[in-house]
Design a protein around this motif. Structure first.
Motif, PDB file in Angstrom:
ATOM      1  N   TYR A 276      29.883  39.233  51.890  1.00  0.00           N
ATOM      2  CA  TYR A 276      31.083  38.619  51.735  1.00  0.00           C
ATOM      3  C   TYR A 276      31.626  38.396  50.417  1.00  0.00           C
ATOM      4  O   TYR A 276      32.757  38.539  49.753  1.00  0.00           O
ATOM      5  N   PRO A 277      30.784  37.934  49.644  1.00  0.00           N
ATOM      6  CA  PRO A 277      31.130  37.743  47.849  1.00  0.00           C
ATOM      7  C   PRO A 277      31.559  38.871  47.287  1.00  0.00           C
ATOM      8  O   PRO A 277      32.698  39.084  46.736  1.00  0.00           O
ATOM      9  N   LEU A 278      30.969  40.052  47.667  1.00  0.00           N
ATOM     10  CA  LEU A 278      31.457  41.409  47.401  1.00  0.00           C
ATOM     11  C   LEU A 278      32.812  41.858  47.726  1.00  0.00           C
ATOM     12  O   LEU A 278      33.884  42.077  47.358  1.00  0.00           O
ATOM     13  N   CYS A 279      32.983  41.583  48.906  1.00  0.00           N
ATOM     14  CA  CYS A 279      34.338  42.032  49.621  1.00  0.00           C
ATOM     15  C   CYS A 279      35.515  40.952  48.813  1.00  0.00           C
ATOM     16  O   CYS A 279      36.630  41.520  48.501  1.00  0.00           O
ATOM     17  N   ILE A 280      35.195  39.590  48.627  1.00  0.00           N
ATOM     18  CA  ILE A 280      36.160  38.751  48.051  1.00  0.00           C
ATOM     19  C   ILE A 280      36.556  39.353  46.574  1.00  0.00           C
ATOM     20  O   ILE A 280      37.543  39.553  46.356  1.00  0.00           O
ATOM     21  N   THR A 281      35.583  39.906  45.968  1.00  0.00           N
ATOM     22  CA  THR A 281      35.790  40.383  44.588  1.00  0.00           C
ATOM     23  C   THR A 281      36.663  41.600  44.709  1.00  0.00           C
ATOM     24  O   THR A 281      37.513  41.691  43.816  1.00  0.00           O
ATOM     25  N   ILE A 282      36.152  42.393  45.651  1.00  0.00           N
ATOM     26  CA  ILE A 282      37.001  43.924  45.661  1.00  0.00           C
ATOM     27  C   ILE A 282      38.452  43.505  45.827  1.00  0.00           C
ATOM     28  O   ILE A 282      39.486  44.302  45.199  1.00  0.00           O
ATOM     29  N   VAL A 283      38.987  42.566  46.569  1.00  0.00           N
ATOM     30  CA  VAL A 283      40.279  42.238  46.946  1.00  0.00           C
ATOM     31  C   VAL A 283      41.044  41.378  45.886  1.00  0.00           C
ATOM     32  O   VAL A 283      42.097  41.590  45.520  1.00  0.00           O
ATOM     33  N   TRP A 284      40.294  40.407  45.502  1.00  0.00           N
ATOM     34  CA  TRP A 284      40.977  39.268  44.568  1.00  0.00           C
ATOM     35  C   TRP A 284      41.033  39.928  43.116  1.00  0.00           C
ATOM     36  O   TRP A 284      42.014  39.617  42.718  1.00  0.00           O
ATOM     37  N   VAL A 285      39.953  40.465  42.647  1.00  0.00           N
ATOM     38  CA  VAL A 285      40.304  40.882  41.209  1.00  0.00           C
ATOM     39  C   VAL A 285      41.270  41.750  40.962  1.00  0.00           C
ATOM     40  O   VAL A 285      42.203  41.652  40.258  1.00  0.00           O
ATOM     41  N   PRO A 286      41.584  42.991  41.694  1.00  0.00           N
ATOM     42  CA  PRO A 286      43.002  43.703  41.376  1.00  0.00           C
ATOM     43  C   PRO A 286      44.139  42.831  41.569  1.00  0.00           C
ATOM     44  O   PRO A 286      44.975  43.061  40.856  1.00  0.00           O
ATOM     45  N   SER A 287      44.240  41.852  42.822  1.00  0.00           N
ATOM     46  CA  SER A 287      45.362  41.243  43.118  1.00  0.00           C
ATOM     47  C   SER A 287      45.508  40.183  41.626  1.00  0.00           C
ATOM     48  O   SER A 287      46.963  40.106  41.168  1.00  0.00           O
ATOM     49  N   VAL A 288      44.793  39.539  41.041  1.00  0.00           N
ATOM     50  CA  VAL A 288      44.829  38.568  40.199  1.00  0.00           C
ATOM     51  C   VAL A 288      45.258  39.769  38.896  1.00  0.00           C
ATOM     52  O   VAL A 288      46.117  39.012  38.021  1.00  0.00           O
ATOM     53  N   VAL A 289      44.654  40.552  38.423  1.00  0.00           N
ATOM     54  CA  VAL A 289      44.516  41.557  37.140  1.00  0.00           C
ATOM     55  C   VAL A 289      46.041  41.944  37.340  1.00  0.00           C
ATOM     56  O   VAL A 289      46.890  42.055  36.071  1.00  0.00           O
TER      57      VAL A 289
END
Length: 490
Positions: A276-289
């Motif tokens: 779950y944490p990996l999936c969160i990172t994959i989605v949230w990092v591109p969105s925020v950057v």
């Protein structure tokens, strides 16, 4: 415009094909329709729970908020979700699954009714859950229409927003109403993989146009340097603490609860908890950057989602089509589950429970569920055409309400001394505080704080206090009831 519509059409046809393929396994029972006969495996469970958790709030709302506030948005919501959601899944999800399988529960409301032997708790909870779920579905339906309108030309001959919203609702209706949970789970798996891949592609393409991440951040204007700061001081710390609590909402979402009940076994949860944490990172990092770098070409204020502006400026028609399909995937993977959860609640906890418990056959339960799914989508579509609220703000308010109910659920699952009076006190406290804060914030316009804390902090404190006091001043539950829910007492 044609390339965008072409990609979106292919995506929608793929979703329909997957949903209808899953329908071939439908056994015709209510348990199969509402929880896929509790047969979902590890990977599909991860994809469906995660995909259901991620919505337009993440792809569109978080990127637009990062456009205004900077990378602190990831610290506020992304990282906290990566920490809190797996813990909730481990402690609450597995226990909820065990109780659901043991007692045949299909909804949260059934669990609360049996746990507290109280019709009042069940009915009040039903009303509150539907009330909080509705605005969360609205932002998804509205987001779909707005994105398709922008990517097909906006005011220059683009599809009107209502067309995109209507098409999305129509496709969801076709596979959810017919195939139920199994079709929803299979479609969610495809949709989740799709929007996760899109986020990575969009990040690579846009950053490449700016010469890489370092050059993109360096290109930010000097007066916008605070976008790269996490934030300092007690006020910022209070906000971060507040946002850390919002992901507790995942434990109370009726649509996520429904997906927990579909698991084949307790071991099915292992992969979901771990990844779950990996999936969160994959989605949230591109969105925020992407939201942050959008300040280079599109300084605020900006009309419409910044992600859409970036794609239109820096990507080809094909990628714009992939953006539209990616956003639809994120939205649909939530709206379909939310719609089915609402249908499950209505069928099982209203129609079947009040007057038709022994007379509503398996096929009629499925029929009622399908009818409610249809009516729910019609109502949501109509309401989505008149709402003008920010996706991030509406999402935050809805999430805060669900998070405020978390102590009520936690007490029911783990505290033997909790009572129906305590549960009712907690639910009413959350409802009153939520309405009060929402009204004082001018109906959800902008971020609202009290002494630097978001309302979610006070909702959690209030509900916890109410549950404890309400339970301690009333008689404890009967031993025979407790033995059904706490195996160590048997």
């Amino acid at each position: 415009m044609s390339s965008v519509l072409g990609v979106v059409l292919v995506y929608l046809l793929a979703v329909l094909f997957i949903g209808r393929a899953a329908e071939r396994l439908f056994s015709g029972t209510s348990e199969d329709y509402f929880v896929a006969s509790r047969s979902i495996g590890s990977f599909v469970l991860l994809m469906t729970v995660f995909g259901t958790h991620m919505t337009a709030f993440t792809l569109l709302g978080a990127s637009s908020e990062a456009h205004l506030q900077g990378i602190v948005v990831f610290a506020l919501m992304g990282s906290s979700s990566a920490i809190v959601a797996p813990l909730v899944l481990y402690f609450v999800g597995t226990r909820s699954w065990w109780l659901g399988k043991r007692h045949g529960f299909l909804t949260q409301v059934q669990f609360f009714r049996e746990r507290y032997q109280s019709e009042a708790v069940a009915l009040v909870l039903f009303v509150v859950l539907i009330g909080l779920l509705l605005p969360y579905v609205l932002i998804g339906v509205k987001g779909a229409g707005d994105v398709l309108w922008a990517l097909t030309g906006a005011g220059n001959g683009g599809l009107p927003p209502w067309v995109g919203s209507l098409v999305m609702c129509g496709v969801i209706l076709l596979y959810v109403a017919h195939g139920g949970m199994r079709s929803t789970a299979w479609a969610n798996t495809f949709q989740t993989l799709f929007f996760m891949a899109f986020g990575a592609i969009a990040l690579f393409v846009v950053l490449d146009r700016y010469g890489g991440l370092g050059q993109a951040f360096a290109a930010l204007s000097p007066d916008r340097g605070e976008l790269l700061a996490i934030g300092k001081g007690p006020v910022e710390l209070r906000r971060m603490v507040s946002y850390l609590l919002i992901p507790l909402s995942v434990g109370v979402f009726p649509h996520v609860f429904s997906h927990w009940l579909t698991a084949k076994s307790a071991r099915t949860f292992r992969i979901a908890i771990t990844l779950y944490p990996l999936c969160i990172t994959i989605v949230w990092v591109p969105s925020v950057v992407l939201g942050v770098v959008g300040n280079i070409d599109f300084p605020p204020p900006l009309e419409g989602p910044v992600l859409v502006h970036l794609i239109l400026r820096h990507a080809s028609g094909l990628l714009a089509g992939l953006l539209a399909a990616g956003v639809l995937a994120a939205i649909m993977s939530s709206v379909d589950s939310q719609t089915l959860a609402a249908g499950t609640l209505f069928t099982q906890d209203i129609v079947r429970h009040f007057g038709f418990h022994d007379r509503l056959s398996e096929s009629k339960q499925v029929l009622v569920g399908r009818i409610f799914v249809t009516l729910f989508l019609v109502v949501v579509f109509v309401l989505s055409q008149i709402t003008t609220r920010s996706i991030f703000n509406v999402g935050t308010w809805s999430l805060s309400g669900f998070a405020g109910l978390f102590p009520v659920l936690l007490a029911a699952l783990f505290w033997k001394r909790s009572t129906a009076a305590g549960a009712l006190a907690g639910i009413f406290t959350v409802t009153i505080l939520w309405i009060t804060f929402f009204w004082r914030s001018t109906a959800g316009q902008g971020e609202y704080t009290v002494f630097g804390f978001l309302p979610v902090v006070y909702l959690l404190l209030g509900s916890t206090t109410a549950v404890v006091i309400g339970s301690l001043v009333t008689a404890p539950p009967r031993e025979d009831v407790l033995r059904k829910f706490f195996p160590e007492l048997r």
